[in-house]
Structures are given as C-alpha cells and as structure tokens.
Scaffold this active site. Structure first.
Site, PDB file in Angstrom:
ATOM      1  N   HIS A  13       0.842  -1.286  -0.033  1.00 43.46           N
ATOM      2  CA  HIS A  13       0.065   0.002   0.179  1.00 43.46           C
ATOM      3  C   HIS A  13       0.900   1.213   0.028  1.00 43.46           C
ATOM      4  O   HIS A  13       1.511   1.568   1.164  1.00 43.46           O
ATOM      5  CB  HIS A  13      -0.798   0.061   1.127  1.00 43.46           C
ATOM      6  CG  HIS A  13      -1.913   1.153   1.403  1.00 43.46           C
ATOM      7  ND1 HIS A  13      -3.190   0.957   1.621  1.00 43.46           N
ATOM      8  CD2 HIS A  13      -1.780   2.595   1.056  1.00 43.46           C
ATOM      9  CE1 HIS A  13      -3.778   2.332   1.433  1.00 43.46           C
ATOM     10  NE2 HIS A  13      -3.116   3.094   1.210  1.00 43.46           N
ATOM     11  N   LYS A  99      -9.204  -0.368  -6.182  1.00 41.18           N
ATOM     12  CA  LYS A  99      -8.988   0.205  -4.851  1.00 41.18           C
ATOM     13  C   LYS A  99     -10.698   0.974  -4.725  1.00 41.18           C
ATOM     14  O   LYS A  99     -11.052   1.832  -5.431  1.00 41.18           O
ATOM     15  CB  LYS A  99      -8.092   1.300  -4.506  1.00 41.18           C
ATOM     16  CG  LYS A  99      -8.230   2.171  -3.508  1.00 41.18           C
ATOM     17  CD  LYS A  99      -7.403   1.243  -2.486  1.00 41.18           C
ATOM     18  CE  LYS A  99      -7.757   1.834  -0.890  1.00 41.18           C
ATOM     19  NZ  LYS A  99      -6.917   2.664  -0.566  1.00 41.18           N
ATOM     20  N   HIS A 136     -10.411   1.153   1.502  1.00 45.12           N
ATOM     21  CA  HIS A 136     -10.278   1.939   2.518  1.00 45.12           C
ATOM     22  C   HIS A 136     -11.655   1.820   3.335  1.00 45.12           C
ATOM     23  O   HIS A 136     -12.555   2.497   2.992  1.00 45.12           O
ATOM     24  CB  HIS A 136     -10.070   3.457   1.858  1.00 45.12           C
ATOM     25  CG  HIS A 136      -9.819   4.526   3.028  1.00 45.12           C
ATOM     26  ND1 HIS A 136      -8.960   5.096   3.113  1.00 45.12           N
ATOM     27  CD2 HIS A 136     -10.806   4.820   3.991  1.00 45.12           C
ATOM     28  CE1 HIS A 136      -9.015   5.843   4.299  1.00 45.12           C
ATOM     29  NE2 HIS A 136     -10.207   5.821   4.713  1.00 45.12           N
ATOM     30  N   ASP A 247       1.151   2.488   3.643  1.00 48.18           N
ATOM     31  CA  ASP A 247       0.558   3.886   3.286  1.00 48.18           C
ATOM     32  C   ASP A 247       1.367   5.246   3.429  1.00 48.18           C
ATOM     33  O   ASP A 247       0.776   6.048   3.943  1.00 48.18           O
ATOM     34  CB  ASP A 247      -0.765   3.853   4.450  1.00 48.18           C
ATOM     35  CG  ASP A 247      -1.911   4.735   3.895  1.00 48.18           C
ATOM     36  OD1 ASP A 247      -2.055   5.108   2.819  1.00 48.18           O
ATOM     37  OD2 ASP A 247      -2.667   5.258   4.968  1.00 48.18           O
TER      38      ASP A 247
HETATM   39  N1  NCD Z   1      -3.746   7.795   4.474  1.00 50.13           N
HETATM   40  C1  NCD Z   1      -3.854   8.904   4.426  1.00 50.13           C
HETATM   41  O1  NCD Z   1      -3.986   9.611   5.681  1.00 50.13           O
HETATM   42  N2  NCD Z   1      -3.806   9.540   3.287  1.00 50.13           N
HETATM   43  C2  NCD Z   1      -3.750   8.948   1.948  1.00 50.13           C
HETATM   44  C3  NCD Z   1      -4.881   8.431   1.645  1.00 50.13           C
HETATM   45  C4  NCD Z   1      -5.499   7.188   2.314  1.00 50.13           C
HETATM   46  O2  NCD Z   1      -4.811   6.153   2.097  1.00 50.13           O
HETATM   47  O3  NCD Z   1      -6.445   7.033   2.748  1.00 50.13           O
HETATM   48  C5  NCD Z   1      -3.209  10.120   0.874  1.00 50.13           C
HETATM   49  O4  NCD Z   1      -3.285   9.783  -0.043  1.00 50.13           O
HETATM   50  O5  NCD Z   1      -2.893  10.907   1.302  1.00 50.13           O
HETATM   51 ZN    ZN Z   2      -3.226   5.226   1.396  1.00 51.49          ZN
HETATM   52 ZN    ZN Z   3      -6.982   4.769   2.595  1.00 56.01          ZN
END
Ligand code: NCD
Ligand code: ZN
Ligand code: ZN
Length: 345
Positions: A13, A99, A136, A247
């Site tokens: 991710h 996604k 998500h 992430d």
């Molecule tokens: N995780 C986050 O806080 N931000 C992610 C988006 C996401 O993964 O939800 C982003 O693209 O900035």
């Molecule tokens: Zn993310």
């Molecule tokens: Zn996310």
C-alpha cells in the site's frame, strides 16, 4: 541481535503521487522494497487501464538506473467503472488490484464510490477473475464519529459485501482497530489486511498530547492504545492474513503544517526500520520476514522476492526534512529523531 537479513520486502500500500513528486519519493521506496502496490488516488484518479499503464511508465522513469523495483498498478473504483474495464485491467497483467474509496473518506476520494451497489458488476468481474479489491474501510456519514468509522464500516459495508461476493479477494487496507484485526482473523482465507508501521508504533496520544502534531495525522486516524496493541499482536502472530503496507502518503511540509492539514504520514524512506522497531518492541523480530516479505506475495499469487536486504543495529538521526517538489520540503514521520535500526543494503 546486531544485524537482520530478510528476503527483500514489498509494500502492499503505497502513494507515490505524480509529476515532480515521483523524482523525490520513488527512489526512497525502490531502495527498500522489491515491489509496491501503487495507490490510484491521483488528481484526476487512475480509473482506466490506459491511465494506469501510462502512470506506470512515469514511475519507471523516476527509478534509479540500477533499480529492479516493480510498481504493481491499481485502478480507482467509481460508481461508473464498467466490468469491461476490470477485464482490460486484468488482461494487461500489470494492473493487480482495484481500490475502493468511499466518496469523501480520505485524500482525493471525491470521485470514490457513493454506494457499493453501483459497483456490483465490476466487483462480480473481480471475483470471477480473482482480482483483489483493496478497501479504505471507513464510512463517511457526518454523524459517525471519526474514531468509530472503521468499526462501523465492518458492519455496514464489509460484511454485506462479503455476504454478496463470498469468494472476492479483499484486502482491508491500513487497519487501525482491534475490531478490524478480529474481523480479518476470523474471516475466510480470501480476506487479508495491510498494517502500517505508524499504527503499530503510535496511538492517538502521540498525535494529541503536549501539542497537536500534524505529521501523525493520517486516515484512518490513530486510535487508542488497546487498538495499537491488537494490531501489533495481529502483525506478529505469524498469520498470513496480515502483511506490510506502509500507506506512505507524501504531502509537502506546508500542506501538513497548516490550519487544515492534509492526512498522511510519509514513511517510505524509513519503512523497514519502523517495522523492525515495532516487531522488536513486541519481542517478535523473528516474525518480521513473514509479514514484510512472504505473506503479501502469497496472498496476491506472486512469487516471493529472491534477493535480500540487511538492517544493522545502529543509532542514527533522521533529517528534519527532505527535498520534495521544487523548493518544497517534505517532513518524514519521526523527522529529527533517532532510530535504532538502519537499512544498509
Ligand atoms: N492515509 C492517508 O492519511 N492519506 C492517503 C490516503 C489514504 O490512504 O487514505 C493520501 O493519499 O494522502
Ligand atoms: Zn493510502
Ligand atoms: Zn486509505
């Protein structure tokens, strides 16, 4: 232990953004990871196979010359995604997943899904083709408290989705609660989850006590300590249902340190060091390789990496910020702080 050698990990991710940002962030992930699932929440989002393949070329162009890093592309599901687009994506061999962003749930989710019933044909095609749906998992209704949005999502969306499509491969992305860890543990083998390093290391006090710390603000938001402990237990359990997904979500310093700061923690440059710290805290460094390097490819039906990386126990300090787009800087999580593990090759 003074050094740690692992099969090279993958990041299941990852946000790389686009344009000039790629030059700043792609090398950081390529240094650590063999492959990464690339999130499609660009502006505009990556909704077609054609866009995904063009985006892949831009990522490859930003790689250091000797790198063998492989971006695994995804499509952004919308209310309008036709089943044929899923078939095209699958046939490309380069798009590995789709996604689901509930509309309004997070950064660049405005074009996301308003009602999952609108996506039934696309999701049926995915179930048929064995293409994973990456989720998500947060509801967005204004009346649901931000700390409860993941737990409510399980009841309102995840369970009905799996009841309707019992064979669909689902990755519950960046889980943040004991509820989600429990749900995934008890679900059938076609359901898995990614866990970020920051959700293994931090709770909401880190973000809110002694001053508001915007670099800890991400979605789903950091939760209570008991949730962090449940996530750490899941990640170190040895279960193949839980694997690494950073992430890592780059935003320029000014967009984070703002009256309305963006959600996302930039962790790519120190990802494996953060996970090593978390697993060490749990006394489970021996479980890191499965989580970081084996269970992800096993779930996606891809071969495990054959090369290795080595971390050494060495205290070093992360810089206060790193170069980003043009004159902008980016502040990684734990900027200016010391880490106990260091990736050396
Ligand atoms: N995780 C986050 O806080 N931000 C992610 C988006 C996401 O993964 O939800 C982003 O693209 O900035
Ligand atoms: Zn993310
Ligand atoms: Zn996310």
């Amino acid at each position: 232990m003074t050094s740690l050698t692992l099969t090279r990990p993958d990041d299941w991710h990852l946000h790389l953004r686009d344009g000039q940002a790629l030059d700043a962030v792609v090398p950081a992930s390529a240094r650590q990871m063999g492959r990464a699932i690339i999130m499609p929440n660009l502006k505009p989002p990556v909704t077609t196979t054609r866009q995904a393949l063009a985006y892949r070329e831009r990522i490859l162009a930003a790689l250091p010359e000797d790198s063998s890093f492989e971006p695994l592309m995804t499509l952004y599901l919308t209310d309008m995604t036709p089943a044929e687009e899923i078939e095209r994506a699958h046939a490309s061999g380069l798009v590995h997943a789709v996604k689901l962003y509930p509309a309004g749930a997070t950064t660049n989710s405005d074009s996301g899904v308003t009602d999952i019933a609108n996506c039934d044909e696309a999701i049926s095609a995915m179930a048929r083709l064995g293409m994973p749906l990456l989720v998500h998992g947060e509801v967005t209704h204004a009346e649901i408290d931000i700390f409860d949005r993941e737990a409510v999502f399980i009841e309102q969306v995840m369970k009905p989705l799996l009841a309707r499509h019992p064979t669909l491969k689902v990755v519950f992305e960046h889980i943040t609660t004991a509820d989600a860890a429990e749900f995934v543990s008890s679900a059938p083998a076609n359901v898995a989850a990614t866990i970020t390093a920051h959700h293994l290391l931090f709770n909401r006090n880190h973000m809110l006590v002694g001053g508001i710390r915007p670099h800890y603000y991400c979605l789903p938001i950091l939760k209570r300590e008991r949730h962090r402990q449940a996530l750490l237990a899941a990640a170190t359990s040895g279960s193949g249902k839980f694997f690494l997904g950073t992430d890592s979500a780059p935003h320029a310093q000014g967009d984070k340190e703002s009256a309305c700061g963006c959600a996302g923690a930039y962790t790519a440059p120190i990802a494996i060091e953060l996970y090593a710290a978390a697993f060490e805290l749990a006394g489970a460094l021996d479980k890191l390789e499965g989580f970081a390097s084996h269970f992800g490819p096993d779930f996606y039906g891809l071969p495990r990496n054959t090369s290795t990386i080595t971390l050494v126990r060495e205290r070093w300090e992360l810089p206060a910020s790193l170069p980003y787009i043009g004159d902008h800087r980016i502040v990684p999580l734990l900027a200016g702080e010391a880490l106990d593990w260091k990736l050396v090759g």
